[in-house]
Design an enzyme around this catalytic site. Structure first.
Site, PDB file in Angstrom:
ATOM      1  N   LYS A 229      11.181 -16.275 104.728  1.00  0.00           N
ATOM      2  CA  LYS A 229      11.120 -17.470 103.886  1.00  0.00           C
ATOM      3  C   LYS A 229      10.040 -18.455 104.339  1.00  0.00           C
ATOM      4  O   LYS A 229       9.368 -19.076 103.520  1.00  0.00           O
ATOM      5  CB  LYS A 229      12.483 -18.160 103.865  1.00  0.00           C
ATOM      6  CG  LYS A 229      13.631 -17.314 103.305  1.00  0.00           C
ATOM      7  CD  LYS A 229      13.509 -17.084 101.824  1.00  0.00           C
ATOM      8  CE  LYS A 229      14.782 -16.543 101.223  1.00  0.00           C
ATOM      9  NZ  LYS A 229      15.242 -15.271 101.754  1.00  0.00           N
TER      10      LYS A 229
ATOM     11  N   GLY B 220      22.568 -15.990  98.979  1.00  0.00           N
ATOM     12  CA  GLY B 220      23.426 -17.135  99.265  1.00  0.00           C
ATOM     13  C   GLY B 220      23.928 -17.190 100.691  1.00  0.00           C
ATOM     14  O   GLY B 220      24.584 -18.166 101.080  1.00  0.00           O
TER      15      GLY B 220
ATOM     16  N   LYS C 137      23.649 -14.822  90.480  1.00  0.00           N
ATOM     17  CA  LYS C 137      23.416 -15.037  89.058  1.00  0.00           C
ATOM     18  C   LYS C 137      24.427 -14.255  88.217  1.00  0.00           C
ATOM     19  O   LYS C 137      24.758 -13.116  88.554  1.00  0.00           O
ATOM     20  CB  LYS C 137      21.997 -14.595  88.694  1.00  0.00           C
ATOM     21  CG  LYS C 137      20.918 -15.272  89.510  1.00  0.00           C
ATOM     22  CD  LYS C 137      19.592 -14.538  89.374  1.00  0.00           C
ATOM     23  CE  LYS C 137      18.557 -15.089  90.328  1.00  0.00           C
ATOM     24  NZ  LYS C 137      17.310 -14.287  90.324  1.00  0.00           N
TER      25      LYS C 137
ATOM     26  N   GLU D  41      10.471 -17.427  92.301  1.00  0.00           N
ATOM     27  CA  GLU D  41      11.623 -18.235  91.920  1.00  0.00           C
ATOM     28  C   GLU D  41      11.416 -19.707  92.289  1.00  0.00           C
ATOM     29  O   GLU D  41      10.921 -20.019  93.376  1.00  0.00           O
ATOM     30  CB  GLU D  41      12.886 -17.681  92.582  1.00  0.00           C
ATOM     31  CG  GLU D  41      13.090 -16.202  92.285  1.00  0.00           C
ATOM     32  CD  GLU D  41      14.531 -15.757  92.431  1.00  0.00           C
ATOM     33  OE1 GLU D  41      15.397 -16.594  92.737  1.00  0.00           O
ATOM     34  OE2 GLU D  41      14.790 -14.561  92.211  1.00  0.00           O
TER      35      GLU D  41
ATOM     36  N   GLU E  67      11.529 -18.870  96.692  1.00  0.00           N
ATOM     37  CA  GLU E  67      11.347 -17.545  97.279  1.00  0.00           C
ATOM     38  C   GLU E  67      10.683 -16.622  96.269  1.00  0.00           C
ATOM     39  O   GLU E  67      10.596 -16.934  95.081  1.00  0.00           O
ATOM     40  CB  GLU E  67      12.680 -16.942  97.723  1.00  0.00           C
ATOM     41  CG  GLU E  67      13.639 -16.632  96.587  1.00  0.00           C
ATOM     42  CD  GLU E  67      14.943 -16.004  97.072  1.00  0.00           C
ATOM     43  OE1 GLU E  67      15.039 -15.667  98.262  1.00  0.00           O
ATOM     44  OE2 GLU E  67      15.854 -15.852  96.246  1.00  0.00           O
TER      45      GLU E  67
ATOM     46  N   ARG F 139      10.184  -7.043  93.932  1.00  0.00           N
ATOM     47  CA  ARG F 139      10.822  -5.861  93.339  1.00  0.00           C
ATOM     48  C   ARG F 139      11.166  -6.163  91.885  1.00  0.00           C
ATOM     49  O   ARG F 139      10.940  -7.269  91.394  1.00  0.00           O
ATOM     50  CB  ARG F 139      12.109  -5.532  94.098  1.00  0.00           C
ATOM     51  CG  ARG F 139      13.077  -6.717  94.167  1.00  0.00           C
ATOM     52  CD  ARG F 139      14.451  -6.341  94.666  1.00  0.00           C
ATOM     53  NE  ARG F 139      15.272  -7.497  94.992  1.00  0.00           N
ATOM     54  CZ  ARG F 139      15.912  -8.254  94.117  1.00  0.00           C
ATOM     55  NH1 ARG F 139      15.810  -7.995  92.822  1.00  0.00           N
ATOM     56  NH2 ARG F 139      16.641  -9.278  94.510  1.00  0.00           N
TER      57      ARG F 139
END
Length: 450
Positions: A116, A165, A237, A275, A287, A291
């Site tokens: 990150k 998360g 999500k 994102e 992030e 993929r």
């Protein structure tokens, strides 16, 4: 051109790749654990190889077994799907060392975006807007408290190697910092073997907006608009739509170009998703997923493209089959993730499917590996299907979703389907007026966990 591709995954995403291979005239190889011997992706592939016992660590995460499956079948390339080894840079390196092709980005790009802090530093250099936060990892609690005071609370502490998360904790006030900091570090260590954390300003009412990008690895890249993935439970999500109901064409063009230019600058190859948190007209990078995303079908629906086909094409060294000017949004699409879970606690609910009927009709797509009599194993993620609808506009897509939810039959187990019918009765969902906290609050008020 590839003659044969091995799919290093299972379930609906494995079927998705098999279908693209079949349309392209490419032979497909399915791998499976002993628990998945009767799975639909095994039935549909041209060949199949058992790679280990039920546990994912001994089968779908077993790199040596997957490489061996390529060698015994003569597969020249591996498509990773999503999850499992799809963002494992070491796996990509091993594939290349064996003279095979990984259908996805380079190991270098996966490493950069998988950390990150490195990802954020890279994006800042590429001109992508980021959330205000620490410059790299935060070494100790004292530094964390100092940064919290400088940025202003609330702040969020995130594990550097985190995802899904895990390793994310919010400190609403200075008094919350010690517990949040120590918990985030502990979760990072337990789940990812890395207790390094960083701190960012916590936005109070943002939406989760992600930009689909695609590159050919030769300095060309495009964006395929955005998806709104704000409806989440515990950072997972559950409901995604494209285009985002709150994004203007001008905002889309601006952030899309920033993202596409960034990917072109680093010679990114294949599909990727950048994102953002979006609040008050501003985008803040959080992030990048290197993929194919679970929610990629909504983008395919509004642009009329096959992202898996494009992944295979560029992996073969071919150019993308479209340019930015070719990409025009057509209508609106929504996806809901159907899990084998018992409400209201969302408890995993594996078991045998006694009856299955997929919804159909104009603008309805069901991506699932279910069939009558199939036994859902307890060893893997609870996602069992994705219902995707497309309409000329958002109201038509919502109406089509309601109709499709009324048609689908999944008997023998509990699923999350009732959640979506309930959501479609909410004015905020119908109007698109929600943020990343909306679903958690709604669940607390309407579907309290025991």
């Amino acid at each position: 051109m590839f003659d044969k591709i091995l799919i290093a995954n299972r379930g609906e995403i494995a079927l998705r790749v098999i279908r693209a291979c079949r349309e392209m005239g490419i032979q497909s190889v399915a791998v499976h654990s002993t628990a998945d011997a009767d799975a639909m992706h095994v039935r549909m592939a041209d060949e199949s190889v058992c790679i280990g016992p039920p546990a994912g660590t001994q089968s779908y995460l077993n790199m040596a077994s997957i490489i061996a499956a390529c060698e015994v079948t003569g597969a020249q390339a591996i498509h990773p799907g999503y999850g499992f080894l799809s963002e494992n840079a070491n796996f990509v390196q091993i594939i290349e060392d064996h003279g095979l092709t990984f259908i996805g980005p380079t190991a270098e790009h996966i490493r950069i975006m998988g950390d990150k802090i490195t990802a954020k530093d890279t994006m800042i250099k590429l001109g992508v807007p980021c959330v205000p936060g620490s410059d790299g990892g935060v070494p100790d609690l004292a530094t964390a408290k100092k940064l919290g005071e400088e940025m202003g609370y609330p702040v969020i502490i995130k594990a550097t190697a985190g995802g899904g998360g895990k390793g994310m904790k919010v400190a609403e006030t200075a008094e919350d910092m010690e517990k949040a900091f120590m918990t985030a570090r502990a979760e990072g260590k337990a789940n990812f073997g890395n207790d390094e954390v960083y701190i960012e300003k916590y936005l109070t009412t943002p939406r989760h907006i992600e930009i689909q990008v695609f590159g050919d690895g030769k300095g060309n890249a495009v964006h395929l608009g955005e998806r709104d993935c704000s409806l989440q439970r515990r950072h997972q999500k559950v409901f995604e739509e494209a285009p985002g109901p709150c994004i203007t064409p001008e905002e889309r063009a601006r952030i899309g170009k920033i993202c596409a230019d960034a990917m072109a600058d680093i010679n990114y190859i294949g599909a990727g998703t950048i994102e953002f948190l979006y609040e008050n007209g501003e985008f803040y990078f959080i992030e990048m997923n290197t993929r194919l995303q679970v929610e990629h079908p909504v983008t395919e629906s509004i642009f009329g493209v096959d992202l898996v086909r494009e992944q295979i094409r560029v992996a073969e060294g071919l150019p993308m089959s479209f340019t930015q000017d070719d990409l025009e949004i057509n209508g609106h699409s929504i996806e809901v993730r159907i899990n084998a879970e018992k409400l209201p606690n969302f408890t995993p609910c594996p078991g045998k499917i006694s009856q299955y009927h997929a919804p159909g009709g104009l603008g309805v797509r069901m991506d699932s590996a279910l069939y009558d009599g199939y036994s859902i194993p307890p060893y893997y993620d609870s996602l069992i299907g994705k219902l995707i609808v497309h309409g000329r506009d958002r109201p038509e897509a919502l109406a089509r979703l309601a109709r499709a939810l009324g048609e689908i039959i999944i008997d023998g187990i509990d699923t999350s389907l009732p959640l979506f019918s309930a959501l479609l009765a909410e004015d905020d969902i119908l109007s698109g007026n929600y943020n990343i906290h909306w679903l958690e609050k709604w669940l607390e008020a309407n579907m309290a966990e025991g």
